[in-house]
Design an enzyme around this catalytic site. Sequence first.
Site, mmCIF file in Angstrom:
data_model
loop_
_atom_site.group_PDB
_atom_site.id
_atom_site.type_symbol
_atom_site.label_atom_id
_atom_site.label_comp_id
_atom_site.label_asym_id
_atom_site.label_seq_id
_atom_site.Cartn_x
_atom_site.Cartn_y
_atom_site.Cartn_z
ATOM 1 N N ARG A 1 0.794 -1.230 0.000
ATOM 2 C CA ARG A 1 0.000 0.000 0.000
ATOM 3 C C ARG A 1 0.817 1.266 0.000
ATOM 4 O O ARG A 1 0.257 2.354 -0.101
ATOM 5 C CB ARG A 1 -0.967 -0.035 1.182
ATOM 6 C CG ARG A 1 -2.081 -1.010 0.889
ATOM 7 C CD ARG A 1 -2.952 -1.346 2.059
ATOM 8 N NE ARG A 1 -3.138 -2.778 2.115
ATOM 9 C CZ ARG A 1 -3.880 -3.465 1.255
ATOM 10 N NH1 ARG A 1 -4.551 -2.859 0.312
ATOM 11 N NH2 ARG A 1 -3.966 -4.772 1.326
ATOM 12 N N ASP B 1 -13.625 -7.583 7.437
ATOM 13 C CA ASP B 1 -12.666 -6.791 8.206
ATOM 14 C C ASP B 1 -13.204 -5.377 8.441
ATOM 15 O O ASP B 1 -13.794 -4.787 7.537
ATOM 16 C CB ASP B 1 -11.366 -6.624 7.419
ATOM 17 C CG ASP B 1 -10.764 -7.930 6.965
ATOM 18 O OD1 ASP B 1 -9.838 -8.383 7.618
ATOM 19 O OD2 ASP B 1 -11.221 -8.472 5.930
ATOM 20 N N ASP C 1 -15.961 -12.580 6.888
ATOM 21 C CA ASP C 1 -14.720 -12.011 6.358
ATOM 22 C C ASP C 1 -14.822 -10.501 6.165
ATOM 23 O O ASP C 1 -14.161 -9.944 5.296
ATOM 24 C CB ASP C 1 -14.343 -12.696 5.021
ATOM 25 C CG ASP C 1 -12.877 -12.492 4.664
ATOM 26 O OD1 ASP C 1 -12.115 -11.969 5.502
ATOM 27 O OD2 ASP C 1 -12.490 -12.832 3.524
ATOM 28 N N ALA D 1 0.720 1.669 -14.721
ATOM 29 C CA ALA D 1 1.203 3.041 -14.925
ATOM 30 C C ALA D 1 0.696 4.004 -13.853
ATOM 31 O O ALA D 1 -0.318 3.760 -13.194
ATOM 32 C CB ALA D 1 0.752 3.545 -16.299
#
Lengths: 527, 278
Positions: free
Chosen positions: A131, A305, A303, A518
């Site tokens: 990240r 989160d 699941d 890109a």
Amino acid sequence: MKRRVLLMLLGLALAAASQGPGLGLTPAALLRPGTGWPTYNGDYSGQRYSALHQITAANVHELALAWVSHPAARGARGESFASTSKATPLEVNGTLYFSAPDVAWAIDARTGRERWHYLYPPNDGHRNGSRGLGMLGNWLYLVTPDNHLVCLDARTGKPRWTVEIADVKLDYFSTTAPVIVKNHVIVGVGGDTLDNPAYIESRDPDTGELQWQFFTEPRPGQPGSETWPSADAMEHGGGMPWIPGTYDPALNLYYFGTGNPNPVYDGRSRVGDDLWTCSIVALNPDTGKMAWYFQASPHDTHDWDAVETPVLFNATVAGRPRKLLAQASRNGYFFVLDRTNGHHLVTAPFITTNWTRGIRPTGQPQPNPAKEPAPQGTLVVPAEGGGTNWHPPAYDPAAGLFYVNATQEYSIDYRTALGKGEGYAGRGEPVGGGQEFTLALAAADGHIAWRHNGGVGGLLATAGGVLFTGNGDGDLLALDPATGKTLWHTQAGATLGNGPMTYELDGRQYVVFGVGDALFAFYLPQA
Amino acid sequence: MPKRVLLCLGVVLVLAGAVAMAQQPDTQYHPGPKLDPAAVARGQKLFITNCSFCHAADATGASGPDLLRSPIVLRDQHGETIGVVVHAGRPGAGGGPSMPAFSSLTESQIGDIAEFLHSRVVAAADRFDYPITGVMTGNAAAGAAYFNGAGKCSTCHTVSDTAPGTMISLAGIAGRFTPPNLLKRIAYPAPARGAIDETAAETVKVTLPSGATVSGVLIHQGEFHVVLRDADGWQRTFTLGPGVQVAVHDPLAFHKQQIGKYSDAELHNLLAYLETLK
């Protein structure tokens, strides 16, 4: 010979120590980003709201391409920026810094030309994404798929030190962007493939030495342990904090979200709320001690989160100025809390959901046991990916609106484990026909102010009255933050992968999008 | 000189390694060496004979610990750390029973047991390989009643081989989809796969500012363009703007509304009924 090497090293160390940050990042600049973008979210608040206002609703249709950069290096297993373009670049003094699994780059923020790249050695880590980087002084901080924290020289990309933050053999993997708070490098771990305990920790920015760890499950006997049936369930309870958090310098609190409990789709071995999984947690960043928590999903089995960015802002609610924290959570609910104490003000669904039996007085949705995953399958909305996911939201203080890219989709959720549940112990099977959209949520009560079909990727709000994002067709978009109306669009050939960011150099405002392999940078044509 | 050659060779080897890794699909979720199925099978027999009394036949633990969560197992590669514990035994953790030494097991037998344990870890770690086995719980008669009654399925669908007019036959549908996939399609029959897709295709009529209209199968509808396939098979793109009207007919519109209304029991009863249509 040896002595000469030693002397040389000593000389280098002294030279490094005697240098100021130069074109590096001072701690003061972390508190006041100015025209740059020195952290994952641009600043500590997580608003992704830039004060830059050269690009406005009136002129955004003139945006022109400044440059395109194709980060060329590939990670040890061949991953390019394209496969996982999740990183939000930092912009510090004319250089953009960003990452992919095993790779860090520095490119010229004026031209997109590479200054250097750093390649981490081949390893066994799961390559889910990267990240981005943290920065302090002349140093950059990168986490690797196999859970190492690497400190790099921002001038050269040369590694300074590497420390292990979790054991890859236990199936931890790391994707977060390190967050720098004072003299702390804060990182969280990921990986819910097997049933590991989760934690975030703080490292010394100069040495990498461990300062503190905070586990997202209590120890036996501690407050919170009563929400688990056994010490064994707690020790294997998951709750991975895999998204960078936010920070309030005045309250000296660091805020982050924790992930789903383990085993993921099987709640039988962890009857109870399973604190502090699926929670928003406030910590003292100097000690790692918890100030408060708010659980977004008690006893999650889908699941979902609750790691999504906890966004900090101040607003007047019911006639009172408040210090607030808001999260659009993967479970489909929007929460607004008082960030001084975690007390809840707003709980409002931002998509259709079918998994609750109402809202508790303390603000948590109450899960409906009939919608837990089962061997025969249970129809659940949202799907496994959630009502939203990790893509960064934005908040515009001028409009008082919180922006999030949301998904409405059903899935059939299975508990596949018939004996003891291990790891995921099941899975969600999305049924298809999902819809994506950008939503504007009113911070005061969570009502949907507008909806724009097609929202994908992260969001960027700006003082120019322009909201940037993308859609599933590969269009990059500028929207009117008040109405959601499209002000500008261009086709980029792939969907927006990261959160757009902005900075100003030589008196010109740039907006950068990560798309496919890109980075695309836009600015206004020179007058 | 020789040192430089060695270094060069080293670089070449590292590069070759990187290329080989790049080409290897990342199919095994848990990091570690690839498994040998023959060794896994031998190891399973040995494990059941020697270890399952305390660790359970699937190694998830009984009076002894869950070995899928054991750091010793997870850090092991071919029995080198597991073997130390097996040969020496262990005192019980937290007042639990101690583990006796199994000194007669050979290195190769321990290697096989390790391979079995690693196969169990890999199976737990890769959720996309988990078998879905319990899906058939519905009542076919109740499903038929719902199909022909409250569910209104029989408005558009028949179960006979010949479908009159615009009716869509579901005869033999259970032979075309696995039960979990059929269940998904009952909830929402997303186009893209399967034999009935052509009838599920959305159609579109575009009216241009001139008043001329073009119709076809909807290929793509974005915020700025609409793409259709006309009767001659050509894809045509229209830029959206003032005076351009787009009317989409979605044969699945009813399904889109219905998905929020099904109970889980209704879905499973329908599945049981459609499973009778092999």
